[in-house]
Every structure is written in C-alpha cells, then in structure tokens.
Design an enzyme around this catalytic site. Sequence first.
Site, short mmCIF file in Angstrom:
data_model
loop_
_atom_site.label_atom_id
_atom_site.label_comp_id
_atom_site.label_asym_id
_atom_site.label_seq_id
_atom_site.Cartn_x
_atom_site.Cartn_y
_atom_site.Cartn_z
N HIS A 315 -2.63 31.00 -8.36
CA HIS A 315 -1.77 32.11 -7.97
C HIS A 315 -0.51 31.54 -7.35
CE1 HIS A 315 -0.45 35.92 -6.20
NE2 HIS A 315 -1.29 36.48 -7.05
N ASP A 373 -8.19 38.49 -11.24
CA ASP A 373 -8.59 38.68 -12.64
C ASP A 373 -9.87 37.96 -13.01
OD1 ASP A 373 -5.17 38.55 -13.02
OD2 ASP A 373 -6.36 40.27 -13.65
C1 SDX Z 1 -1.84 38.06 -11.43
O1 SDX Z 1 2.13 37.36 -8.56
C2 SDX Z 1 1.12 38.19 -8.37
O2 SDX Z 1 0.90 38.73 -7.31
C3 SDX Z 1 0.28 38.44 -9.63
C4 SDX Z 1 -1.00 39.27 -9.42
C5 SDX Z 1 -0.67 40.72 -9.04
O3 SDX Z 1 -1.55 41.37 -8.44
O4 SDX Z 1 0.42 41.20 -9.44
O5 SDX Z 1 -1.78 38.68 -8.40
C6 SDX Z 1 -1.81 39.36 -10.70
O6 SDX Z 1 -1.01 37.85 -12.28
C7 SDX Z 1 -2.84 37.02 -11.02
C8 SDX Z 1 -2.70 35.70 -11.83
C9 SDX Z 1 -3.39 35.89 -13.17
N1 SDX Z 1 -3.08 34.73 -14.06
C10 SDX Z 1 -4.03 33.84 -14.37
O7 SDX Z 1 -5.17 33.82 -13.89
C11 SDX Z 1 -3.58 32.82 -15.43
C12 SDX Z 1 -3.97 31.42 -14.97
N2 SDX Z 1 -3.16 31.07 -13.81
C13 SDX Z 1 -1.97 30.26 -14.04
O8 SDX Z 1 -1.29 30.58 -15.21
C14 SDX Z 1 -1.13 30.12 -12.77
O9 SDX Z 1 -1.98 29.81 -11.76
C15 SDX Z 1 -0.23 31.26 -12.33
C16 SDX Z 1 0.69 31.71 -13.41
C17 SDX Z 1 -1.03 32.41 -11.84
C18 SDX Z 1 0.60 30.75 -11.15
O10 SDX Z 1 1.44 29.78 -11.67
P1 SDX Z 1 2.37 28.89 -10.71
O11 SDX Z 1 2.44 29.40 -9.33
O12 SDX Z 1 3.63 28.67 -11.45
O13 SDX Z 1 1.49 27.58 -10.60
P2 SDX Z 1 1.98 26.22 -11.07
O14 SDX Z 1 2.21 26.29 -12.53
O15 SDX Z 1 3.08 25.79 -10.17
O16 SDX Z 1 0.67 25.34 -10.84
C19 SDX Z 1 0.67 24.25 -9.99
C20 SDX Z 1 -0.26 23.25 -10.67
C21 SDX Z 1 0.25 22.80 -12.02
O17 SDX Z 1 -0.32 21.50 -12.24
P3 SDX Z 1 0.66 20.18 -11.96
O18 SDX Z 1 1.88 20.37 -12.84
O19 SDX Z 1 0.97 20.22 -10.49
O20 SDX Z 1 -0.18 19.00 -12.38
O21 SDX Z 1 -1.55 23.86 -10.92
C22 SDX Z 1 -1.78 23.89 -12.31
C23 SDX Z 1 -0.44 23.74 -12.98
O22 SDX Z 1 -0.61 23.16 -14.29
N3 SDX Z 1 -2.39 25.20 -12.59
C24 SDX Z 1 -3.48 25.36 -13.33
C25 SDX Z 1 -3.75 26.73 -13.29
N4 SDX Z 1 -2.82 27.35 -12.56
C26 SDX Z 1 -1.98 26.40 -12.13
N5 SDX Z 1 -4.24 24.47 -14.01
C27 SDX Z 1 -5.30 24.98 -14.68
N6 SDX Z 1 -5.64 26.31 -14.67
C28 SDX Z 1 -4.89 27.19 -14.01
N7 SDX Z 1 -5.21 28.48 -14.01
#
Ligand code: SDX
Length: 439
Positions: A315, A373
Amino acid sequence: MSSTTEGARATHATLTIPGSNKTAELPLLNGTLGPQVADIRKLQAQTGIFTFDPGYGETASCESKITYIDGDEGVLLYRGYPIDQLAEKSTFLEVAHLLLYGELPTAAEFESFNRGVTMHTMLHEQVRRFFDGFRRDAHPMAVLCGVVGALSAFYPESVNVNDAREREISAFRLIAKIPTITAWAHKYSTGQPFMYPRNDLSYAENFLYMINAVPPEPYRKNPILERAMDRILILHADHEQNASTSTVRLAGSTGANPFACIAAGIAALWGPAHGGANEAVLKMLGEIGHKDNIPAFIAEVKDKNSHTKLMGFGHRVYKNFDPRAKIMQQTCHEVLGELGIKHEPLLELAMELEKIALDDDYFVSRKLYPNVDFYSGIILKAMGFPTTMFTPLFALARTTGWISQWMEMIADPSQRIGRPRQLYTGAPRRDYVSIDQRG
Ligand code: SDX
C-alpha cells in the site's frame, strides 16, 4: 533548508537555491493529526523552481476533514471515528451521512437521510436501454462507467455545481442509484430480468435483493449476508486521496458535473493496482492452486523480470497492517462459519500465503502487508458474487466517499483547477524539416 520555530513546532522552512540569491520561505501548516506540510504555493514565484513528485507520494493535494490514515500505526478514521468501531457498531447509510455531513446522524436526521436516499433508488426507464447496448459478457465496470456518466444527460440541472441544493440532490441520486446500476449490470450479464429497488429494505438488503431475487420466487432475506454486505460497504467507503478519489477531485476541479466526475473515479478504480486488486487476488489464488505451489510463486514475485505482484499486498500509505484487512479477515471467518462453510480452500490458501509472506524478509523489509483487497474477494465469492462483480462492489461503496470528497472540494473557496507541472526532458527547440530533407 532551515526552519523557524514557535514553541515545539517549526512555523516555516527556508529553501535557498545554491548559486543564486533566491530563497523561499515555506510556511509549515499543521493539521489536526498527521505530519506538517510545507506550503509550496509560492515556491516557483520565489525561486523559479518546481517540486518533482511523480505519483504524488509526498504531496498533499488538498486540505480535507473527511478521512485520516496513519500508515505506520495502521489507523483509519472517518471524520475521527475509528473504522473498527464503525464496522462493528454502525451501518453503511449512517456512515454515508457521517462522511457527507461530518457527524453521525441523530435518529431524526437518519430517518430523513434514509428517506431521501430511498426516494432516489429508481432509474429512468430509458436508462434501462443503455444496458442493451452492451454485450452480455461486458465487464460490469464498463457498464458502471457508461451508465453513471450517462446519468448527467437525465439531470441537466446537475451541471449547476455552484448550487448547494443541486449538489446535495446529485449526491443523493448517486448514493441511491449506484446499487441499482450495479445490481442491474450483474443481472444483465446473467440474462435474468432486472429487479426494481424496494423501499422497505435497508440499503445493503435492497442491493442484495436486486442482485439475487428473481420474479417467480419469494425473496428470503438473509441477515448474515446483509450484515456482511453492510460491513464490506463501510470498509470500502472512503480512504483519503487515493488514485480514484484524486481523479474525482481533479475532474471536479474543472467544474464537470458530478456524474461525469464519479464515472471518472469508477474508471480509475478499475485498475488492478487499485480497486481491481480484489478480482486479481482471486485470480492469483486460483493460479497458485495449492499451498505446495506457494514457494514457487513467492520466488516468481521476487524475480523483478516476472513483473508478478503479490496482489492484495502492499500500500502507498499503510506500512503496517491495513486495519480494513484485519476486519475483513474476521468477517471472512464469521461469514463462512455462519454460512456453514467449514472448509474454504481459497481462505486456507490465502492464510498460508499471508503467513509465508509475513515471514519473508522480501516483504517485511518493504513493509508489504495485506491490504483491504486481500480477503474481500474470498468473502464476496462465499456470498455468491462472481469475481467480475468484486470491483463494482468496491465502486458502489466508494461512490459515497467520492461524492463526499467532491462536495468538500466544490465548497472549498480556495479550490482551483488542478494543473500539475512537469520536468521536461524532451527535444530542445528545433525548426520544421520538410519530408524530402529528412532521413
Ligand atoms: C487499494 O491508495 C489507497 O488508499 C488505495 C486503497 C483505497 O481504499 O482506495 O487502499 C485501495 O488500491 C489497495 C491496493 C490494492 N492493490 C494491490 O493489492 C496490488 C498489489 N500492490 C502493489 O501494486 C502496490 O503495493 C501498490 C500499488 C498498492 C502500492 O504501490 P507503491 O506504493 O508504488 O509501492 P512501490 O511500488 O513503491 O513498492 C515498493 C517496493 C517495490 O520494490 P523495490 O523496487 O523497492 O525492490 O515494494 C514492491 C515494489 O516492487 N512491491 C511489491 C508489491 N507492492 C510493492 N512487490 C510484490 N508484491 C506487491 N504487491
């Protein structure tokens, strides 16, 4: 950068651009809760530079009184009330009043609000014909985008966004009609006849009626499913300036009518990184199939080249447990138990996946925890919803948050049209070359 203090907290930060005589005095603003923010509205005028923050992860886009999240502590408040208390003690329509007006309603206020919403649940008969334009296998989010946006054609007065009464009527119409549109999108996909809303049912029960009832059969209410539906709607109602809410605000800042703004929010929510994640979680669990396959899946997630994410984890704000995920997991167990489902392989697989991920430094070091989710899809599947309906249910609930945020923005005298700037890295100025001179 240095700061000026008054008592415990700094009041200003000073930014000096090295090699120039330019300095910006940035007021530091305090909220009721949460970190201070540096007011950079005069930064460009004072220094000639902009800030750079792709994805706005470090930027407060507005002032709001509606929802507060503490991502480190895993706290979510709607108008100051903790989400766990509201999920346990309130109802979705009471929460809708709270989000819209800022206070929990008195009994008289709730009765009036409930009647106001109930009186707007029907759709114009010509709206029914929009559904026929879709293929039966159209994703229901496409139907929601199209039908909600088209509603503005039936309420031309809704373009008067500066009229407080028109804004309130549009808010009632959207909160009231989104369950009907969502239920009809599902019915259309099954070929079953649409069920009209019933004014004798609660908000959650009316939705379950419209989506589950069929004309030849008497409808049997299910208090277990009603309570679970109501709680799921509460948990999804609002969440600060997430991607879809920011989309609604940006669209609204141009003066667009509220139906168009909410349709824009629905479109943004559809993405798998946002509201589409609940559907993606079920797809992910289906692909993993068995707990023996979890280690291989986790290895794939760690391999950046796979572009595989652990859906339902991570998140932008929560760097601890999403409080909604905890409540969702509890609700999952309750609903499955009350439905007599003793063995739900998907839930067992999800719990094993969560346990393994939370023991794995890759996820712990990146502060990746289950979000709202991760478990919602399992409950919705147990309640009989097809996976394609998971995100529409999210949109149904979030419509109340979106319209509350839109109302707050429109009424804010300081609001201006949203217009971010950029860091340009394209070609410098150059003259046109005729085609016979190219190559
Ligand atoms: C919702 O914003 C809100 O409030 C949204 C929400 C709402 O109520 O409106 O809460 C609803 O959208 C919840 C989120 C649902 N999405 C998912 O579950 C999809 C999986 N999650 C990711 O796509 C991700 O965690 C996000 C999009 C939710 C957040 O992305 P960020 O903040 O841009 O995180 P990031 O890409 O900066 O991640 C930091 C690191 C990265 O690795 P490095 O580059 O540091 O090596 O964490 C990794 C990312 O690759 N990472 C994940 C991951 N989420 C982040 N790796 C594996 N699986 C994941 N789910």
